[in-house]
Design a protein around this motif. Structure first.
Motif, short mmCIF file in Angstrom:
data_model
loop_
_atom_site.label_atom_id
_atom_site.label_comp_id
_atom_site.label_asym_id
_atom_site.label_seq_id
_atom_site.Cartn_x
_atom_site.Cartn_y
_atom_site.Cartn_z
N GLN A 95 -42.24 64.98 46.99
CA GLN A 95 -41.24 64.30 46.17
C GLN A 95 -41.91 63.61 44.98
N VAL A 96 -43.04 62.96 45.19
CA VAL A 96 -43.76 62.31 44.11
C VAL A 96 -44.25 63.33 43.09
N GLU A 97 -44.74 64.48 43.56
CA GLU A 97 -45.26 65.49 42.64
C GLU A 97 -44.15 66.08 41.76
N TYR A 98 -42.97 66.26 42.32
CA TYR A 98 -41.89 66.92 41.57
C TYR A 98 -40.89 65.95 40.94
N ASP A 134 -37.56 76.20 43.36
CA ASP A 134 -37.67 77.08 42.20
C ASP A 134 -39.07 77.66 42.06
N THR A 135 -40.08 76.83 42.33
CA THR A 135 -41.46 77.28 42.12
C THR A 135 -42.05 77.98 43.34
N HIS A 136 -41.65 77.57 44.53
CA HIS A 136 -42.18 78.15 45.78
C HIS A 136 -41.01 78.43 46.74
N PRO A 137 -40.13 79.37 46.40
CA PRO A 137 -38.93 79.56 47.25
C PRO A 137 -39.25 80.04 48.67
N ILE A 138 -40.18 80.96 48.80
CA ILE A 138 -40.49 81.49 50.14
C ILE A 138 -41.07 80.39 51.02
N ALA A 167 -48.20 72.06 52.79
CA ALA A 167 -49.53 71.91 52.20
C ALA A 167 -49.79 73.00 51.16
N SER A 168 -49.29 74.20 51.41
CA SER A 168 -49.51 75.29 50.46
C SER A 168 -48.74 75.06 49.15
N VAL A 169 -47.68 74.29 49.20
CA VAL A 169 -46.95 73.94 47.97
C VAL A 169 -47.71 72.87 47.19
N LEU A 170 -48.36 71.97 47.90
CA LEU A 170 -49.04 70.85 47.26
C LEU A 170 -50.40 71.21 46.67
N VAL A 171 -51.05 72.25 47.16
CA VAL A 171 -52.38 72.62 46.67
C VAL A 171 -52.28 73.87 45.80
#
Length: 146
Positions: A15-18, A27-31, A80-84
């Motif tokens: 939430q902080v990142e986006y 939108d950026t990592h739908p899967i 984690a894969s969305v954050l890195v």
């Protein structure tokens, strides 16, 4: 129980990142996000089932405990894969896949033991009942006058 702590922390970081972006993680990592939602649902359902069966520990509760490890780990790994970085995220997902295979191997062993024990008990009960029924039939034949 670590996933009960880890997932909310990672959601807060996400939430902080986006928060200042015009796009969402969907939108950026739908899967990754849809896999996260599905894994979280399965994890919560398994956790609720495990908490209900916690009062009566059986082989079934051991199996459920092992089953909920996999979706809990998957939910954490997908967040984690969305954050890195994408490459690191894919490496983490590959490592999780190896972990899931190892857990599945142990899980299959527990399921086999549970089914073997259940089948043995069912056959034992069936034999006892059949023997009682057969004894009743043979007694009736001997009691009949010739």
């Amino acid at each position: 129980m670590i996933f009960l702590f880890l997932i909310p922390v990672m959601l807060g970081l996400l939430q902080v990142e986006y928060q200042s972006k015009n796009v969402s993680p969907f939108d950026t990592h739908p899967i990754n996000m849809w896999v996260f939602l599905a894994a979280t649902f399965i994890y919560c359902a398994g956790l609720a089932t495990n908490l209900e069966s916690h009062n009566h520990p059986t082989t079934r509760s051991k199996i459920i405990s092992r089953v909920i490890l996999s979706p809990g780990a998957l939910a954490s790994v997908t967040l984690a894969s969305v954050l890195v970085l994408r490459l690191i995220g894919w490496i983490i997902l590959c490592l999780w896949t190896i972990l899931a295979i190892i857990l599945a191997r142990h899980l299959l062993k527990h399921i086999y033991e549970w089914l073997k024990h259940g089948t043995y008990n069912t056959i034992s009960v069936g034999c006892v009942r059949f023997n009682k029924f057969y004894e009743c039939l043979t007694l009736k034949k001997h009691d009949l006058p010739i």
